[in-house]
Design a protein around this motif. Structure first.
Motif, PDB file in Angstrom:
ATOM      1  N   ALA A 195     -64.115  65.595   0.487  1.00 32.20           N
ATOM      2  CA  ALA A 195     -63.717  66.617   1.498  1.00 32.20           C
ATOM      3  C   ALA A 195     -62.482  67.736   0.797  1.00 32.20           C
ATOM      4  O   ALA A 195     -61.843  67.443  -0.192  1.00 32.20           O
ATOM      5  CB  ALA A 195     -62.965  65.929   2.628  1.00 32.20           C
ATOM      6  N   THR A 196     -62.500  68.924   1.293  1.00 32.61           N
ATOM      7  CA  THR A 196     -61.603  69.663   0.788  1.00 32.61           C
ATOM      8  C   THR A 196     -60.113  69.223   0.799  1.00 32.61           C
ATOM      9  O   THR A 196     -59.478  68.660   1.528  1.00 32.61           O
ATOM     10  CB  THR A 196     -61.444  70.993   1.977  1.00 32.61           C
ATOM     11  OG1 THR A 196     -62.821  71.574   2.053  1.00 32.61           O
ATOM     12  CG2 THR A 196     -60.640  72.200   1.210  1.00 32.61           C
TER      13      THR A 196
ATOM     14  N   ILE B  75     -64.569  77.340  -1.403  1.00 35.29           N
ATOM     15  CA  ILE B  75     -63.428  77.052  -2.331  1.00 35.29           C
ATOM     16  C   ILE B  75     -63.306  75.406  -2.722  1.00 35.29           C
ATOM     17  O   ILE B  75     -63.715  74.747  -1.880  1.00 35.29           O
ATOM     18  CB  ILE B  75     -62.092  77.423  -1.799  1.00 35.29           C
ATOM     19  CG1 ILE B  75     -60.884  77.082  -2.695  1.00 35.29           C
ATOM     20  CG2 ILE B  75     -61.778  76.635  -0.340  1.00 35.29           C
ATOM     21  CD1 ILE B  75     -59.551  77.813  -2.223  1.00 35.29           C
ATOM     22  N   ASN B  76     -63.094  75.072  -4.039  1.00 33.72           N
ATOM     23  CA  ASN B  76     -63.220  73.755  -4.361  1.00 33.72           C
ATOM     24  C   ASN B  76     -62.451  73.707  -5.778  1.00 33.72           C
ATOM     25  O   ASN B  76     -62.086  74.563  -6.477  1.00 33.72           O
ATOM     26  CB  ASN B  76     -64.544  73.412  -4.596  1.00 33.72           C
ATOM     27  CG  ASN B  76     -65.341  73.969  -5.713  1.00 33.72           C
ATOM     28  OD1 ASN B  76     -65.091  73.404  -6.794  1.00 33.72           O
ATOM     29  ND2 ASN B  76     -66.174  74.764  -5.435  1.00 33.72           N
ATOM     30  N   CYS B  77     -62.129  72.369  -6.094  1.00 31.69           N
ATOM     31  CA  CYS B  77     -61.545  72.022  -7.505  1.00 31.69           C
ATOM     32  C   CYS B  77     -62.245  70.741  -7.987  1.00 31.69           C
ATOM     33  O   CYS B  77     -62.972  70.096  -7.316  1.00 31.69           O
ATOM     34  CB  CYS B  77     -60.072  71.934  -7.203  1.00 31.69           C
ATOM     35  SG  CYS B  77     -59.425  70.652  -6.291  1.00 31.69           S
ATOM     36  N   THR B  78     -61.194  70.215  -9.083  1.00 31.87           N
ATOM     37  CA  THR B  78     -61.823  69.093  -9.530  1.00 31.87           C
ATOM     38  C   THR B  78     -61.523  67.810  -8.434  1.00 31.87           C
ATOM     39  O   THR B  78     -62.159  66.654  -8.631  1.00 31.87           O
ATOM     40  CB  THR B  78     -61.076  68.788 -10.880  1.00 31.87           C
ATOM     41  OG1 THR B  78     -59.622  68.693 -10.585  1.00 31.87           O
ATOM     42  CG2 THR B  78     -61.460  69.631 -11.939  1.00 31.87           C
ATOM     43  N   ASP B  79     -60.659  68.058  -7.601  1.00 37.43           N
ATOM     44  CA  ASP B  79     -60.473  66.851  -6.516  1.00 37.43           C
ATOM     45  C   ASP B  79     -61.338  67.006  -5.404  1.00 37.43           C
ATOM     46  O   ASP B  79     -61.183  66.241  -4.361  1.00 37.43           O
ATOM     47  CB  ASP B  79     -58.964  66.986  -6.157  1.00 37.43           C
ATOM     48  CG  ASP B  79     -58.142  66.654  -7.301  1.00 37.43           C
ATOM     49  OD1 ASP B  79     -58.496  65.817  -8.194  1.00 37.43           O
ATOM     50  OD2 ASP B  79     -56.877  67.464  -7.338  1.00 37.43           O
TER      51      ASP B  79
ATOM     52  N   GLY C 221     -59.065  60.551   5.070  1.00 39.93           N
ATOM     53  CA  GLY C 221     -59.461  60.486   3.533  1.00 39.93           C
ATOM     54  C   GLY C 221     -60.714  61.282   3.153  1.00 39.93           C
ATOM     55  O   GLY C 221     -61.076  62.253   3.905  1.00 39.93           O
ATOM     56  N   THR C 222     -60.892  61.236   1.742  1.00 42.69           N
ATOM     57  CA  THR C 222     -61.895  62.292   1.352  1.00 42.69           C
ATOM     58  C   THR C 222     -63.275  61.868   1.604  1.00 42.69           C
ATOM     59  O   THR C 222     -64.182  63.080   1.627  1.00 42.69           O
ATOM     60  CB  THR C 222     -61.960  62.094  -0.230  1.00 42.69           C
ATOM     61  OG1 THR C 222     -62.308  60.530  -0.481  1.00 42.69           O
ATOM     62  CG2 THR C 222     -60.432  62.295  -0.913  1.00 42.69           C
TER      63      THR C 222
ATOM     64  N   TYR D 151     -64.427  68.815   6.826  1.00 40.51           N
ATOM     65  CA  TYR D 151     -64.608  68.557   5.316  1.00 40.51           C
ATOM     66  C   TYR D 151     -65.093  69.435   4.549  1.00 40.51           C
ATOM     67  O   TYR D 151     -64.929  69.432   2.989  1.00 40.51           O
ATOM     68  CB  TYR D 151     -65.558  67.213   5.035  1.00 40.51           C
ATOM     69  CG  TYR D 151     -66.650  67.433   5.948  1.00 40.51           C
ATOM     70  CD1 TYR D 151     -67.765  67.980   5.092  1.00 40.51           C
ATOM     71  CD2 TYR D 151     -67.063  66.817   7.090  1.00 40.51           C
ATOM     72  CE1 TYR D 151     -69.010  68.019   5.608  1.00 40.51           C
ATOM     73  CE2 TYR D 151     -68.306  67.007   7.780  1.00 40.51           C
ATOM     74  CZ  TYR D 151     -69.268  67.423   6.835  1.00 40.51           C
ATOM     75  OH  TYR D 151     -70.658  67.792   7.550  1.00 40.51           O
ATOM     76  N   SER D 152     -65.121  70.758   4.939  1.00 43.12           N
ATOM     77  CA  SER D 152     -65.670  71.772   4.113  1.00 43.12           C
ATOM     78  C   SER D 152     -64.869  72.983   4.501  1.00 43.12           C
ATOM     79  O   SER D 152     -64.546  73.104   5.657  1.00 43.12           O
ATOM     80  CB  SER D 152     -67.135  71.907   4.265  1.00 43.12           C
ATOM     81  OG  SER D 152     -67.277  72.940   5.420  1.00 43.12           O
ATOM     82  N   PRO D 153     -64.725  74.104   3.558  1.00 38.60           N
ATOM     83  CA  PRO D 153     -64.068  75.226   3.997  1.00 38.60           C
ATOM     84  C   PRO D 153     -64.404  75.994   4.939  1.00 38.60           C
ATOM     85  O   PRO D 153     -63.735  76.361   5.872  1.00 38.60           O
ATOM     86  CB  PRO D 153     -63.871  76.057   2.638  1.00 38.60           C
ATOM     87  CG  PRO D 153     -64.236  74.968   1.558  1.00 38.60           C
ATOM     88  CD  PRO D 153     -65.076  73.944   2.102  1.00 38.60           C
ATOM     89  N   LEU D 154     -65.743  75.945   5.095  1.00 44.07           N
ATOM     90  CA  LEU D 154     -66.314  76.629   6.347  1.00 44.07           C
ATOM     91  C   LEU D 154     -66.202  76.212   7.554  1.00 44.07           C
ATOM     92  O   LEU D 154     -65.815  76.846   8.496  1.00 44.07           O
ATOM     93  CB  LEU D 154     -67.865  76.667   6.109  1.00 44.07           C
ATOM     94  CG  LEU D 154     -68.747  77.453   7.208  1.00 44.07           C
ATOM     95  CD1 LEU D 154     -68.382  79.038   7.040  1.00 44.07           C
ATOM     96  CD2 LEU D 154     -70.304  77.566   6.633  1.00 44.07           C
TER      97      LEU D 154
END
Length: 770
Positions: free
Chosen positions: A112-113, A134-138, A283-284, A316-319
């Motif tokens: 999840a974001t 948008i996302n990153c290594t986490d 949680g993720t 859980y997503s930017p959208l």
């Protein structure tokens, strides 16, 4: 792990487990630099490989920190070290990944974001302001976009989006949060939104596309949205007409719908949240969590009709975050499919299937490779229990009690289907597929099997399957694997083994399996079974009393038929019969001609196979008490019976009786049914429903105490134990009686866990271990 005293010059370190797609290489880089080491790190097909050079204390500190400070979503299963006799390089770097298969492959779940990306998403000064990808290594997509391992951008669906200079600089910068973030993207180089009208092409992009979608939902419309693992159907959860339209379009008349809200505070306005529910929600993995609904919860009645619980989850997503920020209300977010079909993952299917159900599609151009529905969880006895294992959890692997000597494909059951792949000492449990009752869902199952084999780079040599010849999964196994390469695993044995294997049970155990129906070793249909079990086999030591299933599958869809089966054909166990007069309410509701047809079917044994099923008993009691005569979805009658019992917390049990018959302990349900019907004349139905649950809990403990067995370990399995009230009462009763009792947590107790149980049994048999 090697000690520092054994180090000479440098170390080669191989880390196995979930170490790709979770920011592990950037973590290794930063840790190595802070320890003053030189060398490099790279992904291989099966693990992360590190070459580290430095002083012995520095190397020892590095090894210690790898174990203690690994990223939260990483899981290190095994560390292998060996000395390196080479000249140390000048610095530490990240090398190009290697295709050499080092074994022990792991594909990470979607994440999840994260909070850092979320802050950027809504920061007007950030270059990714309101960027839906948008996302990153986490955080961000993983399992749904990866085509092969090692996990690199070139092996994901992001390979078609070349990085712009700004993203490339972040990707290469060890100090950046997006250092080697494979799905890295921005508005200049990444995927973009588009809005498609029903039956037409794109008419708007980016912010304009989002605005079109928001306007439709805001005015009571229904849209399709391309999510992380496939398309979803979205509408205003407070709008009765919109909810009714979603139900009609999906052919889902009564099954509850999930509701997405912006944050925990909004979730708390809908239902009760304990600490465990909050942990699950935030949680993720971000599963749908079943929570007790407040009476004044601001939701349309059609979201979860007649149920005291509602399924709630966070974006859980930017959208999703953008949609919720714009609309400012709870949204129904449900799988993008029609009843009985897999969720759509490609644009053509979405237009063909979802176009007629919606007012348009909020689409994007990042392909989805793997179909992932939302996971579902419920807190039972203070612990989180997965009811559906999908996005956020699959395809993370689980330990096996005995390593598989060769790869095993476990093809699962028929309903709530999953497949699993056993490789070495791990089993990869694939995502929830659905019920294998259509050509489309069967094709989705075949895709899962192909994909598991590709990602883990194995060709299964053995198939583990249910013995039921009518299951499409069984037919798949028999069509593709010769007899000598197949391992049949009895349905209820697989259920209880799944629980035992998850909890690391080693000794023989008592397995208690309560579900709807499963093919028994004696050719009859089972569903209320007590098994003295090991991983390689079992002995049946108890069961529920049998009753006919009039019309076969028709009785599953119409619990009233099951009630008539008990009324006219319950197994004679030497106790009392069920008088017709007590069932006057049921008989008065039914067409007299149907009752007569069922009576003749039962008495002549025509299309009325005998079943020893806990699930079918729940159906019968629900109908006899007037709670449900028909089931709009699998398990509805039992769910409504549990719902009816809510609020009646301390009750005495209905009468029950165990008898010893033909070497088995047998529960006679007739006294329980008679007592229920007698009490229903003067007590609220909810009170009687609560007493029924109490009786089943007492019966379960009595089974455990009556069976002569050398173990005090009890493993529960089967879909009936999704019932929170029953499961909590059984666990409490068994533990009070001195048993070590276990129920699935990461593995569903329903048929979604069958494939894991099959994999564990097949591995143990092939290894010759109990």
């Amino acid at each position: 792990m090697m000690t520092s005293a054994a180090v000479r010059g440098g170390l080669r370190i191989a880390l196995h487990g979930v170490v790709q797609g979770v920011g592990f290489r950037p973590f290794v880089y930063r840790t190595a630099v802070s320890c003053g080491l030189t060398g490099d790190v790279r992904n291989t097909s099966g693990h992360v490989e590190i070459h580290a050079f430095g002083s012995e204390p520095a190397l020892a500190a590095f090894l210690d920190r790898l174990a203690r400070e690994a990223p939260a979503e990483a899981r290190i299963d095994r560390v292998e070290t060996s000395p390196l006799d080479a000249a140390p390089p000048a610095g530490f770097g990240v090398r190009t990944s290697s295709d050499v298969d080092g074994g022990g492959r792991e594909s990470p779940p979607d994440l999840a974001t994260c909070d850092a990306c979320l802050r950027e998403l809504f920061d007007p000064l950030d270059r990714r302001y309101r960027y839906p990808f948008i996302n990153c290594t986490d955080c961000g997509p993983r399992a749904t976009i990866v085509a092969d391992l090692p996990y690199d951008r070139s092996r994901t669906t992001m390979s078609g989006f070349p990085m712009c200079p700004a993203c490339a600089a972040e990707y290469r910068d060890p100090a950046d949060r997006r250092f080697h973030a494979e799905p890295i993207a921005c508005p200049a180089c990444g995927p973009r939104l588009c809005w498609r009208t029903v039956g037409g092409g794109p008419i708007a992009y980016g912010e304009d596309a989002l605005a079109e979608a928001v306007a439709i939902v805001d005015t009571g419309g229904v849209i399709a949205v391309k999510g992380i693992g496939g398309y979803q159907i979205v509408c205003d959860a407070q709008n009765e007409a919109a909810v009714a339209r979603v139900r009609a379009g999906k052919c889902r008349p009564r099954k509850p719908l999930a509701v997405m809200v912006p944050d925990v505070d909004d979730a708390a306005r809908l239902g009760f949240l304990g600490a465990t529910e909050v942990t699950l929600l935030t949680g993720t993995a971000r599963p749908i969590v079943l929570v007790w609904r407040w009476a004044n919860a601001p939701l349309a009645d059609g979201v979860a009709p007649a149920l005291p619980e509602v399924g709630v989850f966070l974006p859980y997503s930017p959208l999703h975050h953008l949609l919720l920020r714009e609309l400012g209300r709870p949204l129904v977010v449900t799988s993008g499919n029609r009843g009985g079909e897999p969720i759509a993952i490609d644009p053509d299917t979405a237009r063909a299937v979802l176009g007629p159900l919606t007012d348009g599609i909020l689409d994007h151009d990042r392909p989805v490779l793997s179909r992932y529905d939302d996971s579902v969880a419920r807190v039972v006895a203070g612990a989180p229990r997965l009811l559906r294992r999908a996005r956020g959890y699959a395809p993370a692997s689980l330990a096996l009690p005995a390593p598989a000597p060769e790869p095993v494909l476990a093809v699962g059951a028929h309903l709530k289907h999953t497949a699993a792949l056993a490789v070495g000492d791990r089993a990869v449990l694939g995502p929830h597929t659905g019920d294998l009752e259509s050509a489309e869902t069967f094709a989705a199952f075949e895709q899962v099997v192909t994909r598991l084999g590709r990602l883990w780079a194995v060709r299964p040599r053995i198939a583990a399957h249910d013995p039921h010849p009518g299951y499409l999964s069984t037919q798949y196994a028999t069509a593709r694997f010769p007899r000598g390469e197949r391992v049949p695993v009895q349905h209820h044995h697989a259920h209880v083994v799944a629980t035992a294997a998850e909890h690391g049970v080693r000794e023989p155990f008592l397995g208690i399996a309560y579900d709807g129906l499963g093919y028994g070793d004696d050719g009859t249909l089972w569903g209320g079974e007590i098994l003295l079990a090991t991983y390689t086999g079992f002995r049946r030591v108890g069961r529920f009393g049998r009753a006919p299933l009039p019309g076969g599958a028709a009785a599953v869809r119409h619990p009233a038929r099951m009630a008539l089966g008990y009324l006219y054909g319950a197994e004679d166990l030497g106790g009392q019969a069920i008088p017709d007069a007590l069932a006057a309410g049921l008989l008065g509701r039914l067409d007299a001609r149907e009752v007569d047809v069922v009576r003749r079917m039962v008495r002549r044994g025509l299309n009325a196979p005998l079943v020893s099923s806990a699930g079918r008993l729940f159906d019968a009691v629900a109908s006899l008490l007037g709670v449900a005569d028909d089931a709009g979805y699998e398990g509805e009658a039992a769910i409504l019976l549990e719902a009816a019992a809510a609020g009646h917390e301390t009750v005495d049990a209905l009468r029950w009786r165990l008898v010893h018959r033909d070497g088995l302990w047998v529960y006679d349900p007739a006294p329980t049914i008679v007592d229920a019907l007698e009490r229903a004349a003067g007590e609220p139905v909810g009170m009687v429903a609560a007493r029924f649950h109490a009786a089943l809990a007492e019966v379960t403990v009595a089974f455990a105490e009556s069976v002569q067995c050398p173990t005090r370990t009890v493993c529960l399995g089967g879909g009936v134990f999704q019932n929170r009230r029953l499961a909590e009462a059984v666990l409490a009763g068994l533990r009070a009686a001195g048993f070590d009792a276990y129920l699935g947590e990461r593995v569903p107790v329903n048929d979604g866990g069958i494939s894991y149980g099959q994999a564990a049994v097949a591995a143990a048999r092939l290894a010759g271990k109990g």
